[in-house]
Every structure is written in structure tokens, then in C-alpha cells.
Design a protein around this motif. Sequence first.
Motif, short mmCIF file in Angstrom:
data_model
loop_
_atom_site.label_atom_id
_atom_site.label_comp_id
_atom_site.label_asym_id
_atom_site.label_seq_id
_atom_site.Cartn_x
_atom_site.Cartn_y
_atom_site.Cartn_z
N LYS A 433 -6.44 -0.56 -6.67
CA LYS A 433 -6.33 0.82 -7.14
C LYS A 433 -7.69 1.49 -7.13
CE LYS A 433 -4.68 3.53 -11.10
NZ LYS A 433 -4.07 3.45 -12.45
N THR A 435 -10.02 5.51 -6.70
CA THR A 435 -10.10 6.97 -6.65
C THR A 435 -11.22 7.37 -5.73
OG1 THR A 435 -9.24 7.24 -8.90
CG2 THR A 435 -10.50 9.07 -7.99
N ALA A 453 -2.73 -0.08 -1.97
CA ALA A 453 -2.69 0.04 -3.43
C ALA A 453 -2.59 1.53 -3.75
CB ALA A 453 -3.95 -0.57 -4.05
N GLU A 454 -2.65 1.87 -5.01
CA GLU A 454 -2.61 3.29 -5.38
C GLU A 454 -3.97 3.93 -5.10
OE1 GLU A 454 -0.63 4.80 -9.10
OE2 GLU A 454 -2.73 5.32 -9.56
N THR A 456 -6.01 7.55 -5.18
CA THR A 456 -6.04 8.93 -5.66
C THR A 456 -7.18 9.68 -4.96
OG1 THR A 456 -5.15 8.31 -7.81
CG2 THR A 456 -6.31 10.41 -7.67
N ALA A 479 2.16 0.69 -2.12
CA ALA A 479 1.00 1.56 -2.23
C ALA A 479 1.47 2.98 -2.46
CB ALA A 479 0.14 1.48 -0.97
#
Length: 580
Positions: A433, A435, A453-454, A456, A479
Motif C-alpha cells: 500500500k 501513496t 496493492a492499493e 493512492t 489492487a
Amino acid sequence: MKLPRLAALALSVTACTKPEAATPGPDSKPETAPADGGGPHSAAGGPTQGVQRVTECPRTLGGSESQIDRVISKDCGPVTVVEDYRVDNGSLTLEAGATLQFKDGAALIVGGSDTAKLIVSGTPQEPVTLTSASDKAAGAWRGVELWDKAARSQITGAVIEFAGTEERALLVAAAEVALADTTIREAKGPAIRIEGAGSLASFTGNTLRKLGSKAAIVAPPTALVGIAGGNRYDGGAVIQVEPGDLGASTTWPNPGVPLRINAEVRVDATGSERAVLSLSPGTELQFGPEGRLSIGGSAEGGLQARGTGEAPITFTAGDRREAGGWSGLRVWARGEVTLEHAAFEFAGGGDESSAALVVEDGAVSLREVTFRSNRAGVAVRGQATLRAFADNRFAATPRAIDLPANLVGALGEGNAFDSDARIVVAPGAVTAKATWAAHGAPLELVGAVQVGAELTLEAGLRVLAGPEAVLEVGGDTPAALLARGTADAPIEFRATAGVWRGIKLYGKTTASTLQHVLLTQTGAEPAVWVDAPVELRLDNVTCSQCKAAVVGWQCGASVSQSAVLATDGTPAIDVRPQGC
């Protein structure tokens, strides 16, 4: 009456001893070494047996002298050294005001074959002078040599002048030599060369001036620890650090002049503990074109360079004061580096992969570090770790940062960039995860980035995309892509040349969002492609100068749209599946 033996005279290594060499005066009164340990000591720590203390004034000196503790005072007047004068298994003490004058090519050699010591005890008012007996010109005599068996010799209040070779005027190959309040001037080359096991126990109040070399001192990387500030040098002088290895932790003090590195210095432990090189605030390291610091290449190594706002640590070029003037600092897999209040300039020479700081699988922490006028700033590769990366400044360094896609999220806050700077993202996977924040410089994608994955994307992020660039989400593992721009700070994707491949959401993608996103110059497929059974929401998404539709999807995908626009030649908003 039979006099005690004064000395054991032996043949010089280079010439026969002249009859007049070390000739005593008529009132010679040698003494045995005192029981309290005066004079040189044996390896066991006690006084050397059979050594005689001699205080009378010699007419001349030369050849090899042993088993003598010779003391020369100012009352002797100038004593002429007619050829190489070697001191072994004994000592030479020069008291305040004493003068030795050397014939052409002669040298004072201490501790070359047996334990010996040189003690010089001058004062500012009455210095001990070692000078030429003939021409008052640099290199008229060879200088002073303290070999490995002259440990703990002390030189205080001396003037050494007109001496040396192109290599040095004073050779220190002995451990723990103390040098204080001494002037070395008019030397042919560097004032001091430290080699072998040589080291300085202290080095304070000295003056090294009018030298025949920009390098005032030449030393291996292990021998800089004793060279602190408070000494005086010629303008433009440097301390030259010889290539070699640092196998144990050490601190390089700030000597007040730059440390010059012309070849590779490696920091790799020779024992079980990590070898760490610590640099003192205000230190300047100058590098030749082939100069480099390498950390943790073959064993555990570290670098701690913690400057201050008033006294940063500077890594710079010694010759070419332009981008690419030197190679850079390299951190290998077993290296750990911490940099605070430091500056890198004129680096990145060598091949295209070079940068001011190259991290090959190692670990780095950078805070308040400035990169200026470099071909490239920081290049991070492989399985490297960014422990901190915040409040750094990139000026006149367009290729500011190169790093794997998996580490983009590790970039911290407060980094500042010129308007033409960019952060180059290498092809690869985002496996945790993360950003991607807006850092004031765009991210440049040069190939495929697989999002596993995530991920942002923050408002205001700018992305430059090369012809092979594509974001591939959820291809192998679950994801999500959450691109959350705002009306005032949209997220922008722009091609660097021609077109780029767009965004692909594959079957393992979970609910994703594109909000306030501007896409430009995508290729022959829809800018955003959605596989089944992916759920995607598009809100205020614009595709400009795109060759295909803004969005397309397969049967089974769930795509919701709000304020999606196709502008500047983009042919359609969407391409819907048929026969669902």
C-alpha cells in the motif's frame, strides 16, 4: 683511563660512515640509561638495556648510531648532518634552540630497523630548526623519516625548511606521532606523508606553507583521525586521501581545508562489527574525476555525515566545477548511509547510470541535503531502502531522483525542486500500500508499472509518461487505484513524446476511482481500459489529444461516469462492450 663505549657505529644503508660522523667533543661524558625509564623503551615496556645518554655537542652527525640517547641543546650551535643520520635502538632529543643543518641530499632517519624515538622540544621563542647547510632552496635536503619503530615520537616547536622530495618533507610511518606548533615551509612537495601504520596522536597549531604541492598532507584513509582544525595552510591547500579501505569505524575531523580524494576509498568492515565513517560538520570533500566513496561493497559499511545549518558537509569536484566533474557516492547492498545538512555538487560523471548518490540495494536516510549542478541527483536501485527522504533541495539537477516504482511512496515531505526537475520512476511493481504525493516535480514513467496493492494518487500530482509507460492495476494480486484530484489540484498525465499506453485495470482490481484527472496523448486503445469484473468510478475525467476513447470496458465490468470529457481531437467518451 678507559672511557665507556659511546656508540655502536655501523655502515649506513646508502653510504659508508665518515670518520668524523657523530664525533663527540673532548668533554664527552656518556651516561647509562636511568633506571626510571628515560630514553627509548623495549617492546616489554622497560628501558632498553645498555643505552648510553650523551649530552656533549657533536661536531657533525651522519651514518648509523645505536644504543645512544643523544641530547643536543642550543649551546651546541648549528650541528651539520653530513649524510643520512640513522637513529636505532636509542633516541635523539633536540632541545629548545637547537639547530641541525643538513648537507645536500641528507636526511634524519629514525626507527628504521630498531626501536627509537625523536623528541623535539622547541618553543615559540626558541624553536628547534632543521634546515639546509647549503642552498636555501626547496629540496636541498631530504627531510625527516619516522619509520614504524619510531612510535610515539614527538615534534613540538620545530621549523623544518628547504627539505623534502616530491613525495614529502616529513615521513610518518610510525604510530601515534605528536606534532604541535611546528612549521614546515619551502618544501619541495607535500609537507607530510603518512603511510603504512603511521598515525598522528595529535596535530595542533602547525603551519604548512610555501609548499611545492597543493597537497599539504598525504595520508591513507585510516590516518586522518588526528588531523583536526586550528592549523595553517597555503591558500588552496588540500589534504590528499590515498585510495584504500576503512575496515573499522573512524571519524574524519574537519581539518579546515578540503579532503581530496582522487581514487576509490572503500568502507567495508574487516571484523564482525559494521565499519562506519563519520564526517564532522563543516568538512569539505573534493573528488578528482576518478574519486569515489564506496560504502558496504564487500562487507558491512556505513557513512554518517551529519552537518549543521551553519556547517554543512560538502561533497564536490576538485577540478571540473561543472556537472559530471566527479563520479559520486555509491552505497552497496551492505551499506547504510545517513546524510543530514550535506551538499552534493558537480557530480554524476562516468556512465549514464551515475549520479551524485547511487544506492545499489543499500539503505539511506536523507534530510536537508542539497543537490546542485549535478548530472543526476539520487539514483536508487534494486532492493534499496529509503529510511527517510525529506526536506531535501534539488537545484540545477534536472534528473533529480531515479527510483523503483515500489519506493515512490517512501519519498517524504518538504523536498524542493527547480521547475525543470523530474523524478524518474523505473519500471516495476508496487507491492505494498502506497501513496504517490505531489512533490513539486513530476513523476516520469519510462515503462510499465504493475500495481499489486492499493495505490493512492494525491491531488496535484503530475505524471510524465514515455512511449512505453502504462499503469497496470490488479493483474496478479488484488489492487486498487485511487486517483483523488480536486478541481483546484487535478492529477495530470502527459506524454513526454508521441503517445503513451494509458491505464489498465485488470481482473483482480478492487473498487477504484479516477477523480479530477486529466489524461493527454494516449495511444490506439482507450486511455482507461477496464477488464471484468472490475468496478470503476470516473468523476471529472478529461482525455485531451487521445487517439481513442476516454474509457472502454468488457462485459461484466461496472463503470460509472460523471463529467467525463473527450477534448482536442479525442474521438469518443467511451467504448461500450457489445452483446452483454
